[in-house]
Motif scaffolding. Structure first.
Motif, PDB file in Angstrom:
ATOM      1  N   PHE A 187      33.520  53.039  38.247  1.00 47.96           N
ATOM      2  CA  PHE A 187      32.897  52.271  39.323  1.00 47.96           C
ATOM      3  C   PHE A 187      32.658  50.814  38.934  1.00 47.96           C
ATOM      4  O   PHE A 187      33.026  49.895  39.662  1.00 47.96           O
ATOM      5  N   TYR A 188      32.054  50.588  37.782  1.00 53.61           N
ATOM      6  CA  TYR A 188      31.639  49.234  37.421  1.00 53.61           C
ATOM      7  C   TYR A 188      32.696  48.438  36.656  1.00 53.61           C
ATOM      8  O   TYR A 188      32.755  47.224  36.792  1.00 53.61           O
ATOM      9  N   TYR A 189      33.496  49.101  35.835  1.00 54.68           N
ATOM     10  CA  TYR A 189      34.475  48.368  35.046  1.00 54.68           C
ATOM     11  C   TYR A 189      35.844  48.293  35.717  1.00 54.68           C
ATOM     12  O   TYR A 189      36.556  47.311  35.582  1.00 54.68           O
ATOM     13  N   TYR A 190      36.227  49.370  36.407  1.00 57.67           N
ATOM     14  CA  TYR A 190      37.529  49.381  37.068  1.00 57.67           C
ATOM     15  C   TYR A 190      37.434  49.110  38.569  1.00 57.67           C
ATOM     16  O   TYR A 190      38.441  49.063  39.253  1.00 57.67           O
ATOM     17  N   ASP A 191      36.220  48.960  39.084  1.00 59.66           N
ATOM     18  CA  ASP A 191      35.971  48.626  40.490  1.00 59.66           C
ATOM     19  C   ASP A 191      36.590  49.618  41.477  1.00 59.66           C
ATOM     20  O   ASP A 191      37.044  49.229  42.544  1.00 59.66           O
ATOM     21  N   TYR A 192      36.594  50.901  41.124  1.00 59.22           N
ATOM     22  CA  TYR A 192      37.072  51.916  42.056  1.00 59.22           C
ATOM     23  C   TYR A 192      35.965  52.227  43.053  1.00 59.22           C
ATOM     24  O   TYR A 192      34.776  52.177  42.722  1.00 59.22           O
ATOM     25  N   SER A 193      36.359  52.582  44.259  1.00 64.48           N
ATOM     26  CA  SER A 193      35.377  52.979  45.264  1.00 64.48           C
ATOM     27  C   SER A 193      34.888  54.393  44.960  1.00 64.48           C
ATOM     28  O   SER A 193      35.512  55.135  44.199  1.00 64.48           O
TER      29      SER A 193
END
Length: 110
Positions: A65-71
């Motif tokens: 979520f925070y490092y790869y910005d996946y939803s």
């Protein structure tokens, strides 16, 4: 022939998803993250160490979520769990991180 190829590609994708339910926190991942976020800050290293101490599911959800910005929806599909569970993992992971930072703060001040 085209439809058969497409079916094989989808089946292979499903197999790969099942194998990758949890993102392993290997030295390679840590080094990639520390190169991106290290810009001379000790806080980034402390945060990575704290994330490394989390339970596997919490750690995976936070990294995705925070490092790869996946939803949340994408993380749900990758980990093959409901979206609500992803939200729970994120919430509990953040709570554990907050708790570990408070513990560290107490050691420094006390």
């Amino acid at each position: 022939m085209t439809w058969l190829t497409r079916i094989i590609i989808r089946c292979a994708g499903h197999i790969l998803k099942r194998r990758n339910n949890i993102v392993p926190l290997t030295d390679e991942v840590l080094s990639d993250l520390s190169v991106i976020y290290h810009s001379g800050h000790d806080e980034a290293i402390d945060l990575l160490n704290a994330i490394g101490q989390l339970k596997g599911n919490y750690r995976s959800a936070i990294i995705l979520f925070y490092y790869y910005d996946y939803s949340i929806k994408t993380i749900s599909e990758i980990m093959e769990i409901p979206e609500g569970t992803v939200k729970t993992y994120l919430s509990r992971g953040k709570a554990e991180l907050k708790k570990s930072y408070k513990d560290e703060e107490g050691k420094c001040n006390g």
